[in-house]
Design a protein around this motif. Sequence first.
Motif, short mmCIF file in Angstrom:
data_model
loop_
_atom_site.label_atom_id
_atom_site.label_comp_id
_atom_site.label_asym_id
_atom_site.label_seq_id
_atom_site.Cartn_x
_atom_site.Cartn_y
_atom_site.Cartn_z
N ALA A 1 0.93 -1.16 0.18
CA ALA A 1 -0.21 -0.27 0.19
C ALA A 1 1.10 0.85 0.11
CB ALA A 1 -1.13 0.25 1.26
N ALA A 2 2.39 1.28 0.17
CA ALA A 2 3.41 2.01 -0.01
C ALA A 2 4.15 1.73 -0.89
CB ALA A 2 3.71 2.42 1.32
N ILE A 3 4.13 3.58 -1.36
CA ILE A 3 5.22 3.01 -2.47
C ILE A 3 5.82 3.87 -3.05
CG2 ILE A 3 4.85 2.74 -5.09
CD1 ILE A 3 2.17 2.70 -5.14
N VAL B 1 4.36 7.49 -1.82
CA VAL B 1 3.05 7.55 -1.51
C VAL B 1 2.08 6.44 -1.17
CG1 VAL B 1 0.48 7.75 -3.61
CG2 VAL B 1 2.79 8.62 -4.00
N SER B 2 1.43 7.16 -0.35
CA SER B 2 0.84 5.45 0.91
C SER B 2 -0.93 5.48 -0.32
CB SER B 2 0.26 5.54 1.59
OG SER B 2 -0.51 6.38 2.46
N LEU B 3 -1.55 4.75 -0.49
CA LEU B 3 -2.77 4.32 -0.97
C LEU B 3 -3.88 3.74 -0.12
CD1 LEU B 3 -1.20 2.35 -4.10
CD2 LEU B 3 -1.88 5.01 -4.33
N GLN B 4 -5.30 4.28 -0.73
CA GLN B 4 -6.72 3.53 0.48
C GLN B 4 -6.21 2.37 0.72
OE1 GLN B 4 -9.66 5.99 -1.28
NE2 GLN B 4 -10.04 6.04 0.74
N THR C 1 -3.04 -4.58 -13.05
CA THR C 1 -2.80 -5.63 -12.21
C THR C 1 -3.96 -5.04 -10.91
OG1 THR C 1 -0.79 -5.33 -10.36
CG2 THR C 1 -1.06 -7.66 -12.31
N ARG C 2 -4.72 -5.81 -10.18
CA ARG C 2 -4.97 -4.92 -9.04
C ARG C 2 -5.03 -5.85 -8.11
NH1 ARG C 2 -11.49 -3.37 -7.56
NH2 ARG C 2 -11.37 -5.75 -7.21
N ASN C 3 -4.60 -5.05 -6.71
CA ASN C 3 -4.72 -6.06 -5.57
C ASN C 3 -5.76 -5.56 -4.77
OD1 ASN C 3 -4.30 -7.46 -3.48
ND2 ASN C 3 -2.37 -5.64 -2.22
N ASP C 4 -6.94 -6.60 -4.93
CA ASP C 4 -7.80 -6.38 -4.15
C ASP C 4 -8.43 -5.60 -2.79
OD1 ASP C 4 -9.68 -9.30 -5.82
OD2 ASP C 4 -9.04 -7.38 -6.13
N PRO D 1 -8.36 -1.04 -3.57
CA PRO D 1 -9.17 -1.34 -4.46
C PRO D 1 -9.11 -0.28 -4.69
CG PRO D 1 -10.26 -1.41 -2.45
CD PRO D 1 -9.25 -1.03 -1.85
N ASN D 2 -9.07 0.49 -5.34
CA ASN D 2 -8.81 1.82 -5.84
C ASN D 2 -7.56 1.82 -7.04
OD1 ASN D 2 -10.79 2.35 -4.01
ND2 ASN D 2 -10.21 4.67 -3.48
N ALA D 3 -6.63 0.90 -6.77
CA ALA D 3 -5.45 1.32 -7.55
C ALA D 3 -5.97 0.59 -8.40
CB ALA D 3 -4.29 1.84 -6.82
#
Lengths: 460, 558
Positions: free
Chosen positions: A265-267, A315-318, A347-350, A353-355
């Motif tokens: 979640a953190a890039i 960046v950290s994602l929701q 790809t999408r990591n569930d 889910p927004n990314a």
Amino acid sequence: MNFSESFKLSGLLCRFSPDGKYLASCVQYRLVVRDVKTLQILQLYTCLDQIQHIEWSADSLFILCAMYRRGLVQVWSLEQPEWHCKIDEGSAGLVASCWSPDGRHILNTTEFHLRITVWSLCTKSVSYIKYPKACQQGITFTRDGRYLALAERRDCRDYVSIFVCSDWQLLRHFDTDTQDLTGIEWAPNGCVLAAWDSCLEYKVLLYSLDGRLLSAYCAYEWSLGIKSVAWSPSSQFLAIGSYDGKVRLLNHVTWKMITEFGHPAAINNPKAVVYKEAEKIPELGLGHLSFPPPRAMAGALSTSESKYEIASGPVSLQTLKPVADRANPKMGVGMLAFSSDSYFLATRNDNVPNAVWIWDIQKLKLFVVLEHMSPVRTFQWDPQQPRLAICTGGSKVYLWSPAGCVSVQVPGEGDFPVLGLCWHLSGDSLALLSKDHFCLCFLETKEEVGTACGQRDGHA
Amino acid sequence: MGDWMTVTDPSLCTESKNLHQYTSETKMSPSSLYSQQVLCSSIPLSKNVHSVFSAFCTEENIEQSISYLDQELTTFGFPSLYEESKSKETKRELNIVAVLNCMNELLVLQRKNLLAQESVETQNLKLGSDMDHLQSCYAKLKEQLETSRREMIGLQERDRQLQCKNRNLHQLLKNEKDEVQKLQNIIASRATQYNHDMKRKEREYNKLKERLHQLVMNKKDKKIAMDVLNYVGRADGKRGSWRTDKTEARNEDEMYKLLLNDYECRQKQILTENAELKKVLQQMKKEMISLLSPQKKKPRERAEDGTGTAVISDIEDDLGELSRESAWGLSCDTVREQLTNSIRRQWRILKSHVEKLDNQVSKVHSEGLNDEDVISRQDHEEETEKLELEIQQCKEMIRAQQQLLQRKAFEEERASWLKQQFLNMTTFDHQNSENVKLFSAFSGSSDPDNLTVHSRPRQKKPHSVTNGAPACTSKLAKSLPASPSTSDICQTRSCVSEHRSSTNVLNIAPEETKANEIGRECTNQKWSVMSRPGSREGCYSGCSSTYTSSHLERDTLP
């Protein structure tokens, strides 16, 4: 980018013909065939019940409409509108229906997966295939349409049968060393078959066309395993997405993992570009300020413009915490797709889910991350060039290409929540599907799209 | 309990001798000894009174002793022993009463003193014993303290070790707990998955039961059938065929063919990839060898280089290998190994060379720029700039020369063409001889390029000359090689170059402008031929492009 007007649709049933000339859509129990360029109605067919599934035959001459409630399949001809064909499964019931690659046979899966009936449109013959397995992806045809692989289960063991499509002869029948076979898929070159186990056991088995086991791959034990699988169009790679949030790529020479892609979640990767969808705050003149905001304004805010912004630094994602005590938890890589030239993998990591993550397969590195304001519903690559279309259930369609990315609001009065998408085979147009409507989006040439974005040039 | 110390008056030293006598004889308990001593001290007084006292006073010195005693007593505060004298001159009479009183007083005093001494001695003894006792206690306590301190240290050490162990065990426990938690989570998720699947299967089972029940009850069965208007033809237009053993065998054959094709394709790809990589490696090796060849090395370095001789011999080996490899076609294992080994060797040498250079550079920087062999960076840059300028100038010169040569050639062509025209117009009879002369004049060079260049204007002439006789031109056409053959020559040339290039990567750039043959050569022909087999068309197009360019140049002539 031009949008057509919206037309009625039901059940997200909107399909382009394989030759790219026609567009079939369903409204309740009617099938409407339009010309792709003019969108004029060419044919209108009426079925006996609400249609659950439509499919074009490979030569674009026939369309099948399946009505599972009534156990009926009706086939319509484009050349001869008065031709009709109705297949009634009667008491056997119907759960799935599909064409064979030659466009002259229909495979119906009866209720409870008791058998698969192969109906022929050329002859009066009917074939039955017993013990098909009720799993996610139990039927797969090779790209050249010669062979059919079918997952079966007999006496509590899994088997795979390979049939020759031309005469439905059984070519090979072998058992697979799986606990609960969930899916099988041919490689695009038609020589290798990938079979994978259910999520309780991480196991991928690779079989040659003649039934020999080429290799077995298992990344780890006990934790939940494979969620999604995809072959690269060049057949060089097999991407396996699993519940641990990683994608593992196997190469076709040794069938060993060459790399794994994590989805944290953190890039922190400085070389990857992160696009975040941000709302464009509508500019208000001083005179327009009023409290409470008038209804029109509220409406405008809800469907406000948004655009992609490049996020810098780590960046950290929701993230979404999956419910621990439910089956099939919302975690892991659930969506995987290679671009048509095999250069990119989306790809999408569930649990984020927004990314959407886009990986550069040439360099085996993370290329771009696109984060949106609502969960991504589906994405699909352009069949001709590396261009990805994404929809999140909002009224926007998002397009990404190595030149940049853009979010486009679907015009029209009211909302158009885009729930599905479908590319035309030439990549010139894109069908956007909502619950009750669909519209076509005509894309200009590649250069136009690049300049329309103007976000970041020379990104590749 | 300890030793009893006796304190004896030094004035009674004689007495003490006696005392010692007594004490040495009687080894009794201290108390009895003491009492003995007391007695002894008193006994000699009674027994040896005469001996002792006779020493002081004798019959002769009675008066003196009395006066002495009187003096002593009065100093001690006793009354005088003499009677009060009535006059000073008369002898004082001894006061017997006073003497007796004094004696009594002295006895009383003596008794008191003895008592005091006794008490002091007892106290002394007591204190002595107390002291002894305390000292022994102190020593014991000290010992105890030592031992307890040692014990404490020992216990502390044990305590530390146990704490360490405790910490480790805690850590292990934590790890185990974490693992247990993880496994529990896994079990939980698997359990939910199983339950979910079970429920699904149960639901399906129930549906099946209901359907079965329905079917059993339902007499009227819905017919399973297909209703079609007319049967459609097959997609490929052929007729359907029966399923026989032959078709089975055919299916098997087709399947194996597919597989074999796929494997062959892949093998081809891998082979071409291998060949390319080998070529790259060979190229790298060649370049490395040329970099490290002895001529380029500075004499100083060579002297410094301890491995100089080894390097040279390595290079010679590798050069030999290079030729051998190209001859063998690069397919055996041994050749492959040799190639990789030699590349590794070269790389090592190159690395050591670069390291040496680095050292030198650092040395130079530290020593300053006084070293003759190593030029400063600025100088180096200046030199390179100068060289680049020179190169530019030379290039320009060459280009100018080429242009001039071209022009000259054009002029000559033009002149010859005009001459031809003139001749054609004037003498019709002398055609053959003239033309042959012309032809011979022009075909003096054996160079095929020349022929090709000149054939074009020959071809053009039939169109542009309206007055000229077609017969002469046809003869010319016959005598000159026609364009297809020139293209043949082009083709054979390209084929030759291709054949050569199939083994090596070549960049052929023969610039055929020779300053001496000004009259013959007009165009430069630059060929760039790459080794890829798929680029044959590219080669041809390269040729044709040069020809079209020359063709166009001809067009510009008046």
